[in-house]
Design a protein around this motif. Structure first.
Motif, PDB file in Angstrom:
ATOM      1  N   ARG A  38      32.986  77.805 -38.993  1.00 41.19           N
ATOM      2  CA  ARG A  38      34.341  77.260 -38.851  1.00 41.19           C
ATOM      3  C   ARG A  38      34.429  75.854 -39.446  1.00 41.19           C
ATOM      4  O   ARG A  38      35.389  75.520 -40.144  1.00 41.19           O
ATOM      5  N   GLN A  39      33.397  75.036 -39.220  1.00 39.53           N
ATOM      6  CA  GLN A  39      33.395  73.686 -39.777  1.00 39.53           C
ATOM      7  C   GLN A  39      33.328  73.721 -41.301  1.00 39.53           C
ATOM      8  O   GLN A  39      33.982  72.923 -41.980  1.00 39.53           O
ATOM      9  N   ILE A  40      32.554  74.645 -41.850  1.00 36.13           N
ATOM     10  CA  ILE A  40      32.460  74.775 -43.311  1.00 36.13           C
ATOM     11  C   ILE A  40      33.808  75.188 -43.891  1.00 36.13           C
ATOM     12  O   ILE A  40      34.259  74.657 -44.905  1.00 36.13           O
ATOM     13  N   LYS A  41      34.482  76.137 -43.238  1.00 34.63           N
ATOM     14  CA  LYS A  41      35.805  76.560 -43.713  1.00 34.63           C
ATOM     15  C   LYS A  41      36.801  75.406 -43.686  1.00 34.63           C
ATOM     16  O   LYS A  41      37.577  75.220 -44.621  1.00 34.63           O
ATOM     17  N   GLU A  42      36.782  74.633 -42.607  1.00 32.68           N
ATOM     18  CA  GLU A  42      37.697  73.492 -42.498  1.00 32.68           C
ATOM     19  C   GLU A  42      37.400  72.447 -43.572  1.00 32.68           C
ATOM     20  O   GLU A  42      38.322  71.884 -44.172  1.00 32.68           O
ATOM     21  N   ASN A  49      42.510  70.878 -50.521  1.00 36.88           N
ATOM     22  CA  ASN A  49      43.777  70.145 -50.394  1.00 36.88           C
ATOM     23  C   ASN A  49      43.692  68.790 -51.082  1.00 36.88           C
ATOM     24  O   ASN A  49      44.632  68.364 -51.753  1.00 36.88           O
ATOM     25  N   ALA A  50      42.560  68.108 -50.924  1.00 38.11           N
ATOM     26  CA  ALA A  50      42.398  66.803 -51.555  1.00 38.11           C
ATOM     27  C   ALA A  50      42.380  66.930 -53.076  1.00 38.11           C
ATOM     28  O   ALA A  50      42.977  66.127 -53.789  1.00 38.11           O
ATOM     29  N   GLU A  51      41.715  67.960 -53.584  1.00 42.24           N
ATOM     30  CA  GLU A  51      41.677  68.163 -55.034  1.00 42.24           C
ATOM     31  C   GLU A  51      43.050  68.539 -55.573  1.00 42.24           C
ATOM     32  O   GLU A  51      43.429  68.112 -56.660  1.00 42.24           O
ATOM     33  N   ALA A  52      43.786  69.331 -54.814  1.00 42.93           N
ATOM     34  CA  ALA A  52      45.124  69.723 -55.260  1.00 42.93           C
ATOM     35  C   ALA A  52      46.044  68.511 -55.316  1.00 42.93           C
ATOM     36  O   ALA A  52      46.821  68.358 -56.259  1.00 42.93           O
ATOM     37  N   GLN A  53      45.955  67.642 -54.334  1.00 45.18           N
ATOM     38  CA  GLN A  53      46.787  66.438 -54.336  1.00 45.18           C
ATOM     39  C   GLN A  53      46.350  65.489 -55.433  1.00 45.18           C
ATOM     40  O   GLN A  53      47.175  64.864 -56.091  1.00 45.18           O
ATOM     41  N   LYS A  54      45.050  65.380 -55.649  1.00 52.95           N
ATOM     42  CA  LYS A  54      44.537  64.462 -56.663  1.00 52.95           C
ATOM     43  C   LYS A  54      44.935  64.930 -58.060  1.00 52.95           C
ATOM     44  O   LYS A  54      45.371  64.149 -58.887  1.00 52.95           O
ATOM     45  N   SER A  55      44.822  66.224 -58.338  1.00 53.05           N
ATOM     46  CA  SER A  55      45.118  66.703 -59.671  1.00 53.05           C
ATOM     47  C   SER A  55      46.613  66.666 -59.968  1.00 53.05           C
ATOM     48  O   SER A  55      47.013  66.478 -61.099  1.00 53.05           O
ATOM     49  N   SER A  56      47.451  66.841 -58.953  1.00 51.54           N
ATOM     50  CA  SER A  56      48.883  66.841 -59.220  1.00 51.54           C
ATOM     51  C   SER A  56      49.419  65.430 -59.396  1.00 51.54           C
ATOM     52  O   SER A  56      50.440  65.231 -60.036  1.00 51.54           O
ATOM     53  N   SER A  57      48.753  64.428 -58.865  1.00 51.49           N
ATOM     54  CA  SER A  57      49.266  63.077 -58.967  1.00 51.49           C
ATOM     55  C   SER A  57      48.816  62.375 -60.249  1.00 51.49           C
ATOM     56  O   SER A  57      49.388  61.376 -60.639  1.00 51.49           O
ATOM     57  N   ARG A  58      47.795  62.889 -60.887  1.00 51.53           N
ATOM     58  CA  ARG A  58      47.308  62.259 -62.120  1.00 51.53           C
ATOM     59  C   ARG A  58      47.953  62.870 -63.349  1.00 51.53           C
ATOM     60  O   ARG A  58      48.177  64.067 -63.424  1.00 51.53           O
TER      61      ARG A  58
END
Length: 80
Positions: A38-42, A49-58
């Motif tokens: 469960r911790q690995i999935k989270e 989510n962090a990569e998706a936000q990072k790639s969309s903002s650059r």
């Protein structure tokens, strides 16, 4: 309660205790593995989510100021 019934009750309690003693480490291991999964999935979701936000903002295209600065740098290197 007769002596035979008391012996049977004690025997069943000892048998149940031994069964619990034998299976307890396995049950604890299964619970630990589930918690880790469960911790690995989270963590994986958080990373995605962090990569998706990072790639969309650059921006993928350099700005005009970057191209201008690169051109000036290369001219300075050629002239000197």
């Amino acid at each position: 309660m007769t002596a035979d019934q008391t012996e049977a009750l004690i025997g069943m309690a000892v048998t149940f205790g031994l069964l619990l003693l034998i299976t307890l480490p396995s049950l604890l291991g299964v619970l630990r593995d589930r918690r880790m999964a469960r911790q690995i999935k989270e963590a994986r979701r958080a990373r995605e989510n962090a990569e998706a936000q990072k790639s969309s903002s650059r921006s993928t295209v350099p700005s005009t100021a970057t191209w201008y600065a690169d051109g000036r740098r290369s001219k300075k290197l050629v002239n000197s």
